[in-house]
Design a protein around this motif. Structure first.
Motif, mmCIF file in Angstrom:
data_model
loop_
_atom_site.group_PDB
_atom_site.id
_atom_site.type_symbol
_atom_site.label_atom_id
_atom_site.label_comp_id
_atom_site.label_asym_id
_atom_site.label_seq_id
_atom_site.Cartn_x
_atom_site.Cartn_y
_atom_site.Cartn_z
ATOM 1 N N ASN A 1 0.818 -1.235 0.069
ATOM 2 C CA ASN A 1 -0.026 0.052 -0.096
ATOM 3 C C ASN A 1 0.870 1.225 -0.089
ATOM 4 O O ASN A 1 0.479 2.350 0.055
ATOM 5 N N ASN A 2 2.224 1.237 -0.097
ATOM 6 C CA ASN A 2 3.083 2.314 -0.108
ATOM 7 C C ASN A 2 2.963 3.285 -1.321
ATOM 8 O O ASN A 2 2.571 2.636 -2.442
ATOM 9 N N ASN A 3 3.084 4.545 -1.000
ATOM 10 C CA ASN A 3 2.890 5.414 -2.117
ATOM 11 C C ASN A 3 4.129 5.512 -3.253
ATOM 12 O O ASN A 3 5.403 4.999 -2.932
ATOM 13 N N GLU B 1 2.698 7.677 3.492
ATOM 14 C CA GLU B 1 2.092 8.917 3.997
ATOM 15 C C GLU B 1 0.634 8.896 3.747
ATOM 16 O O GLU B 1 0.533 9.211 2.439
ATOM 17 N N PHE B 2 -0.273 9.187 4.595
ATOM 18 C CA PHE B 2 -1.834 8.970 4.367
ATOM 19 C C PHE B 2 -2.065 10.598 3.657
ATOM 20 O O PHE B 2 -3.227 10.550 2.937
ATOM 21 N N GLU B 3 -1.476 11.585 4.064
ATOM 22 C CA GLU B 3 -1.677 13.085 3.467
ATOM 23 C C GLU B 3 -1.373 12.994 1.883
ATOM 24 O O GLU B 3 -0.403 12.819 1.375
ATOM 25 N N ARG B 4 -2.480 13.403 1.155
ATOM 26 C CA ARG B 4 -2.390 13.459 -0.492
ATOM 27 C C ARG B 4 -1.426 14.248 -0.757
ATOM 28 O O ARG B 4 -1.092 15.451 -0.100
ATOM 29 N N GLY B 5 -0.411 13.987 -1.519
ATOM 30 C CA GLY B 5 0.624 14.770 -2.169
ATOM 31 C C GLY B 5 1.824 14.705 -1.482
ATOM 32 O O GLY B 5 2.604 15.310 -1.638
ATOM 33 N N GLY C 1 20.390 9.142 9.731
ATOM 34 C CA GLY C 1 19.864 9.399 8.675
ATOM 35 C C GLY C 1 18.985 10.828 8.907
ATOM 36 O O GLY C 1 18.834 11.116 9.973
ATOM 37 N N ILE C 2 18.456 11.325 7.714
ATOM 38 C CA ILE C 2 17.739 12.555 7.641
ATOM 39 C C ILE C 2 16.403 12.102 7.311
ATOM 40 O O ILE C 2 16.103 11.856 6.241
ATOM 41 N N CYS C 3 15.526 12.303 8.215
ATOM 42 C CA CYS C 3 13.894 11.977 7.890
ATOM 43 C C CYS C 3 13.217 13.243 7.395
ATOM 44 O O CYS C 3 13.489 14.303 7.921
ATOM 45 N N LEU C 4 12.667 13.176 6.257
ATOM 46 C CA LEU C 4 12.054 14.262 5.579
ATOM 47 C C LEU C 4 10.497 14.247 5.317
ATOM 48 O O LEU C 4 10.219 12.730 4.889
ATOM 49 N N LYS C 5 9.606 14.921 5.679
ATOM 50 C CA LYS C 5 8.255 15.082 5.148
ATOM 51 C C LYS C 5 8.034 16.127 3.963
ATOM 52 O O LYS C 5 8.408 17.300 4.195
#
Length: 540
Positions: free
Chosen positions: A350-352, A497-501, A515-519
């Motif tokens: 189900n991943n984007n 990530e469930f938020e569209r886009g 590591g560097i986590c980015l949203k």
């Protein structure tokens, strides 16, 4: 008869041994008697699982069928002996009992005297479920500790392999399969053949591998790298980090492996083994150099799915506004969303997906971030490493423990003398000796654990100088191009990530312990496509 409760029974045993099967039979008889003594109950169905752990419900066929039938109204009460039979995971226990209660189905734990239909049922259940889960954790730790000691003693854990038989923890050579092993090592090292060629030749010769139907390059590589063929034994190649899920992971340094040299009869002599390992390394380095220049894209094979662990693959589409290039999870690309196939196995994901331009934006952002904070980042990283090494420093005084052990040994001798002189009864002497032996065993364990921490500390210290050098090298990069990204990048893990886009990902650089986590959020199409960094942070 109409007013009687339709009752289902659930029984479970934790292993498939004969005595546990007898336990399952006893549980069935127990519930038959229990229901016969109740005037308002009639037996509807008996559900059971054999040899399935109680810490997870996913593989418990009987349990899952019972829940399904309950929600479909097949019965309105479930009987089980105790909370630990129902589930040893607190979350599962409360989740399922609440779901059942909403459907009008109660659960009675006969031995624990808990009825979920009562007002205080959930409170009491939560307490008992937590105790059951804690007992599972302790049991898991005891089992792991026992296995560790037996591994150190040379007991073999694992299945049979080509060339060897395993019985009661002992490896013995299977003489009929020895020629196949010799042929594989000879073909690879002395004749210089590749693993694909060797697999094809063995197939043409009509030789069959163990436990699988076909020879392959992967099977040949596993044999060539298996230390058992030179007489050594390496155990704990995999480990179970979570006692609730029971999922195994490859041990990549998380736990110390146990390696015993000259443990059993060898099939391959030490000289051929060493030459084979050197040849494997040589060919691996050669292939790495080729792949470095032949990889089609800068991030090929380096994007991983945070949901199922598969690699991401490239997908390109030609649109009226230009070319759309994105990366998708291999499982999603080939099977679509997560589902069960005809054999009951999970396929799909189900991943984007994530756009190529978004990935490049993230890489540029991370490289700039590192370069802008070089000095501070270097201090933080080295400080973190120092903290890790500090945590591994000996925390107990070995001299005091050895003195304590010596004092206990002296007391043992004195108690024996007292028994011989009639000052201490034989029964009391046995009890005292047993206590002394237990105390000595505990102290010995403390010493062994401390020695292990010392070894880990030494390894970290040896790695630190090398890490400082690589840090200075990596932090000096200030370019923004795909050649740089290819060399710097270890991997990118993309999470759902469930938020569209939006996408969430973690970028890992070679040799850096963080590591560097980015949203990110992407908008527009074609030339108007734009990616914005919503939030970021360091992860270890």
């Amino acid at each position: 008869m109409k007013n009687k409760l339709r009752v289902a029974v659930y029984a479970r045993v934790s292993t498939e041994k004969d005595d546990q099967i007898n336990s399952l039979t006893s549980q069935k008889s127990y519930f038959a008697d229990y229901i016969s003594r109740q005037s308002n109950m009639e037996l509807s169905e008996v559900y059971f699982d054999e040899g399935i752990s109680g810490t997870q419900t996913r593989r418990r066929v009987g349990f899952n069928q019972m829940i399904k039938d309950a929600l479909n109204g097949k019965f309105n009460l479930i009987l089980t002996k105790e909370v630990s039979r129902f589930a040893r995971n607190t979350v599962d226990t409360l989740s399922f009992t609440r779901k059942l209660k909403e459907a009008g189905v109660g659960v009675i734990f006969t031995i624990d005297h808990i009825d979920t239909r009562q007002s205080d049922g959930e409170l009491r259940l939560a307490i008992m479920a937590s105790l059951a889960q804690e007992e599972s954790r302790k049991t898991s730790e005891r089992v792991k500790w026992g296995q560790q000691r037996r591994m150190e003693q040379g007991v073999v854990f694992g299945r049979e392999l080509l060339g060897y038989q395993v019985k009661n923890g002992v490896l013995s050579v299977n003489s009929e399969e020895v020629p196949v092993i010799n042929a594989i090592f000879h073909k690879y090292t002395n004749e210089g053949k590749g693993t694909h060629v060797i697999a094809r030749e063995l197939t043409e010769e009509g030789l069959k591998p163990k436990r699988i139907s076909l020879w392959s390059a992967t099977v040949i590589l596993r044999i060539l790298r298996n230390e058992k063929y030179v007489g050594d034994l390496c155990q704990k190649k995999t480990f179970t980090p979570d006692y609730l899920t029971h999922k195994k992971k490859y041990n990549r340094g998380e736990e110390e492996k146990i390696y015993i040299k000259d443990h059993h009869e060898a099939i391959i002599d030490r000289d051929l083994w060493n030459r084979t390992q050197a040849e494997l390394k040589r060919r691996s380095l050669s292939a790495a150099k080729k792949s470095r220049h032949s990889s089609r894209y800068w991030c090929s094979g380096k994007i991983c799915c945070g949901e199922c662990g598969s690699k991401f693959v490239s997908r390109t589409k030609k649109l009226t506004v230009g070319t759309y290039k994105a990366w998708r999870c291999y499982q999603t690309a080939n099977h679509g969303i997560l589902k069960m196939d005809a054999e009951g196995k999970e396929i799909g994901c189900n991943n984007n997906s994530i756009n190529e331009k978004a990935l490049l934006t993230c890489m540029k952002y991370c490289v700039n971030l590192i370069c802008q904070n070089q000095n501070q980042l270097r201090r933080e990283i080295l400080s973190e490493i120092q903290d890790v090494c500090g945590e591994l420093v000996t925390v107990i005084d070995e001299d005091k423990i050895r003195q304590r052990m010596g004092a206990i040994e002296e007391k043992k001798r004195k108690s024996f003398d007292a028994m011989l002189e009639g000052m201490l009864s034989k029964e009391d002497w046995k009890k005292q000796t047993e206590w002394y032996d237990n105390e000595l065993s505990y102290l010995q364990i403390l010493l062994e654990e401390n020695e292990q921490r010392d070894r880990q500390y030494s390894r970290h210290k040896e790695q630190m100088d090398e890490l400082e050098k690589t840090l200075d090298e990596i932090l000096s990069f200030n370019e923004e191009n795909v050649i740089l990204f290819r060399e710097m990048l270890e991997k990118i893990v993309v999470y759902r990530e469930f938020e569209r886009g939006c996408n969430r990902l973690v970028v890992w650089f070679k040799s850096l312990p963080f590591g560097i986590c980015l949203k990110i959020k992407s908008t527009g199409r074609g030339e108007e496509y734009h990616t914005k960094i919503l939030e970021w942070g360091f992860v270890s």
